[in-house]
Design a protein around this motif. Structure first.
Motif, PDB file in Angstrom:
ATOM      1  N   LEU A   8      28.391  33.680  55.779  1.00  0.00           N
ATOM      2  CA  LEU A   8      28.474  34.863  55.311  1.00  0.00           C
ATOM      3  C   LEU A   8      30.068  35.118  54.754  1.00  0.00           C
ATOM      4  CD1 LEU A   8      26.787  37.115  54.666  1.00  0.00           C
ATOM      5  CD2 LEU A   8      27.108  38.188  56.173  1.00  0.00           C
ATOM      6  N   TYR A   9      30.914  34.486  55.588  1.00  0.00           N
ATOM      7  CA  TYR A   9      32.607  35.026  55.371  1.00  0.00           C
ATOM      8  C   TYR A   9      32.871  33.576  54.261  1.00  0.00           C
ATOM      9  CZ  TYR A   9      37.238  34.090  55.744  1.00  0.00           C
ATOM     10  OH  TYR A   9      38.430  34.263  56.078  1.00  0.00           O
ATOM     11  N   GLN A  10      32.707  32.750  53.856  1.00  0.00           N
ATOM     12  CA  GLN A  10      32.962  31.762  52.515  1.00  0.00           C
ATOM     13  C   GLN A  10      32.240  32.776  51.169  1.00  0.00           C
ATOM     14  OE1 GLN A  10      30.639  28.267  53.875  1.00  0.00           O
ATOM     15  NE2 GLN A  10      32.318  26.965  53.970  1.00  0.00           N
ATOM     16  N   TYR A  11      30.664  33.647  51.844  1.00  0.00           N
ATOM     17  CA  TYR A  11      30.387  34.042  50.531  1.00  0.00           C
ATOM     18  C   TYR A  11      31.145  34.930  49.394  1.00  0.00           C
ATOM     19  CZ  TYR A  11      27.246  37.502  48.143  1.00  0.00           C
ATOM     20  OH  TYR A  11      25.893  38.194  47.380  1.00  0.00           O
ATOM     21  N   TYR A  12      31.311  35.586  51.316  1.00  0.00           N
ATOM     22  CA  TYR A  12      32.588  37.461  50.933  1.00  0.00           C
ATOM     23  C   TYR A  12      34.040  36.547  50.234  1.00  0.00           C
ATOM     24  CZ  TYR A  12      29.186  40.243  53.223  1.00  0.00           C
ATOM     25  OH  TYR A  12      28.376  41.400  53.407  1.00  0.00           O
ATOM     26  N   VAL A  13      34.694  35.923  50.618  1.00  0.00           N
ATOM     27  CA  VAL A  13      35.345  35.390  50.338  1.00  0.00           C
ATOM     28  C   VAL A  13      35.435  34.754  48.545  1.00  0.00           C
ATOM     29  CG1 VAL A  13      37.320  32.909  50.142  1.00  0.00           C
ATOM     30  CG2 VAL A  13      36.658  34.527  52.446  1.00  0.00           C
ATOM     31  N   PHE A  14      34.234  33.633  48.286  1.00  0.00           N
ATOM     32  CA  PHE A  14      33.973  33.527  46.687  1.00  0.00           C
ATOM     33  C   PHE A  14      33.839  34.303  46.298  1.00  0.00           C
ATOM     34  CE2 PHE A  14      30.738  32.691  43.580  1.00  0.00           C
ATOM     35  CZ  PHE A  14      31.394  31.763  43.454  1.00  0.00           C
ATOM     36  N   PHE A  15      33.337  36.294  46.748  1.00  0.00           N
ATOM     37  CA  PHE A  15      33.220  36.806  45.344  1.00  0.00           C
ATOM     38  C   PHE A  15      33.913  37.838  45.075  1.00  0.00           C
ATOM     39  CE2 PHE A  15      28.667  36.025  45.775  1.00  0.00           C
ATOM     40  CZ  PHE A  15      28.089  36.034  43.960  1.00  0.00           C
ATOM     41  N   PHE A  16      35.442  37.705  46.065  1.00  0.00           N
ATOM     42  CA  PHE A  16      36.014  38.716  46.480  1.00  0.00           C
ATOM     43  C   PHE A  16      37.384  38.184  45.305  1.00  0.00           C
ATOM     44  CE2 PHE A  16      40.813  38.885  47.897  1.00  0.00           C
ATOM     45  CZ  PHE A  16      40.914  40.525  47.186  1.00  0.00           C
ATOM     46  N   VAL A  17      37.106  36.148  45.394  1.00  0.00           N
ATOM     47  CA  VAL A  17      38.568  35.528  44.994  1.00  0.00           C
ATOM     48  C   VAL A  17      37.601  35.834  42.841  1.00  0.00           C
ATOM     49  CG1 VAL A  17      39.379  33.085  44.467  1.00  0.00           C
ATOM     50  CG2 VAL A  17      39.439  34.347  46.855  1.00  0.00           C
ATOM     51  N   PHE A  18      36.260  35.284  42.946  1.00  0.00           N
ATOM     52  CA  PHE A  18      35.418  35.530  42.155  1.00  0.00           C
ATOM     53  C   PHE A  18      35.556  36.713  40.995  1.00  0.00           C
ATOM     54  CE2 PHE A  18      32.082  36.468  39.071  1.00  0.00           C
ATOM     55  CZ  PHE A  18      31.896  35.327  37.723  1.00  0.00           C
ATOM     56  N   TYR A  19      35.760  37.830  41.905  1.00  0.00           N
ATOM     57  CA  TYR A  19      35.907  39.472  40.741  1.00  0.00           C
ATOM     58  C   TYR A  19      37.565  39.415  40.295  1.00  0.00           C
ATOM     59  CZ  TYR A  19      31.111  40.051  40.756  1.00  0.00           C
ATOM     60  OH  TYR A  19      29.511  40.004  41.126  1.00  0.00           O
ATOM     61  N   ILE A  20      38.246  39.223  41.255  1.00  0.00           N
ATOM     62  CA  ILE A  20      39.814  39.748  41.523  1.00  0.00           C
ATOM     63  C   ILE A  20      40.555  38.779  40.089  1.00  0.00           C
ATOM     64  CG2 ILE A  20      42.551  38.649  42.199  1.00  0.00           C
ATOM     65  CD1 ILE A  20      41.162  41.364  43.148  1.00  0.00           C
ATOM     66  N   LEU A  21      39.834  37.034  40.371  1.00  0.00           N
ATOM     67  CA  LEU A  21      40.112  36.276  38.783  1.00  0.00           C
ATOM     68  C   LEU A  21      39.219  36.764  37.714  1.00  0.00           C
ATOM     69  CD1 LEU A  21      40.115  32.860  40.221  1.00  0.00           C
ATOM     70  CD2 LEU A  21      41.944  34.242  39.482  1.00  0.00           C
ATOM     71  N   MET A  22      37.801  37.221  37.380  1.00  0.00           N
ATOM     72  CA  MET A  22      37.642  38.047  36.166  1.00  0.00           C
ATOM     73  C   MET A  22      38.042  39.336  36.082  1.00  0.00           C
ATOM     74  SD  MET A  22      35.214  35.864  35.334  1.00  0.00           S
ATOM     75  CE  MET A  22      34.100  37.168  34.397  1.00  0.00           C
ATOM     76  N   SER A  23      38.547  39.896  37.044  1.00  0.00           N
ATOM     77  CA  SER A  23      39.523  40.864  36.674  1.00  0.00           C
ATOM     78  C   SER A  23      40.616  40.420  36.075  1.00  0.00           C
ATOM     79  CB  SER A  23      39.699  41.324  37.791  1.00  0.00           C
ATOM     80  OG  SER A  23      38.603  42.174  38.502  1.00  0.00           O
ATOM     81  N   VAL A  24      41.356  40.066  36.494  1.00  0.00           N
ATOM     82  CA  VAL A  24      42.633  39.144  35.492  1.00  0.00           C
ATOM     83  C   VAL A  24      42.316  39.209  34.373  1.00  0.00           C
ATOM     84  CG1 VAL A  24      44.916  37.631  36.312  1.00  0.00           C
ATOM     85  CG2 VAL A  24      44.231  39.035  37.597  1.00  0.00           C
ATOM     86  N   ALA A  25      41.279  37.970  34.302  1.00  0.00           N
ATOM     87  CA  ALA A  25      41.261  37.344  33.089  1.00  0.00           C
ATOM     88  C   ALA A  25      40.478  38.369  31.701  1.00  0.00           C
ATOM     89  CB  ALA A  25      39.939  36.439  33.091  1.00  0.00           C
ATOM     90  N   SER A  26      39.879  39.267  31.987  1.00  0.00           N
ATOM     91  CA  SER A  26      39.637  40.060  31.411  1.00  0.00           C
ATOM     92  C   SER A  26      40.436  40.865  30.629  1.00  0.00           C
ATOM     93  CB  SER A  26      38.826  41.524  32.159  1.00  0.00           C
ATOM     94  OG  SER A  26      37.325  40.329  32.608  1.00  0.00           O
TER      95      SER A  26
END
Length: 99
Positions: A8-26
């Motif tokens: 679960l920890y890796q899951y949350y870290v992945f999605f946190f990083v994913f959404y931060i990067l997607m927001s910056v890219a957008s």
């Protein structure tokens, strides 16, 4: 941390990083298209992305029997290629090709 398959920890870290990067890219994409004075092509690319995302559901009917490893690899390559094509802000044809 447990060594279970689902961490679960890796899951949350992945999605946190994913959404931060997607927001910056957008945000960066909008700024790039604005700097190129091609916001209309940004609109085209956004509509093309929405349509292709909706049509993806229909595609799954045909690829259910293909290995998920193959699907992930092909999808990763296609997505990467589509991201590369987004640097060509001046061409509506390339933008619509992203569909």
């Amino acid at each position: 941390m447990s060594n279970s398959k689902f961490n679960l920890y890796q899951y949350y870290v992945f999605f946190f990083v994913f959404y931060i990067l997607m927001s910056v890219a957008s945000f960066a994409q909008i700024m790039y298209y604005q700097g190129e004075h091609q916001l209309i092509n940004y609109g085209y690319s956004y509509v093309a992305m929405a349509i292709s995302g909706a049509l993806t559901q229909a595609l799954f009917v045909y690829i259910r029997k293909v290995s998920s490893n193959i699907i992930i690899k092909v999808a990763f390559l296609l997505y990467g290629f589509a991201m590369y094509l987004r640097i060509f802000a001046d061409s509506s044809i390339i933008i619509l090709f992203l569909v």
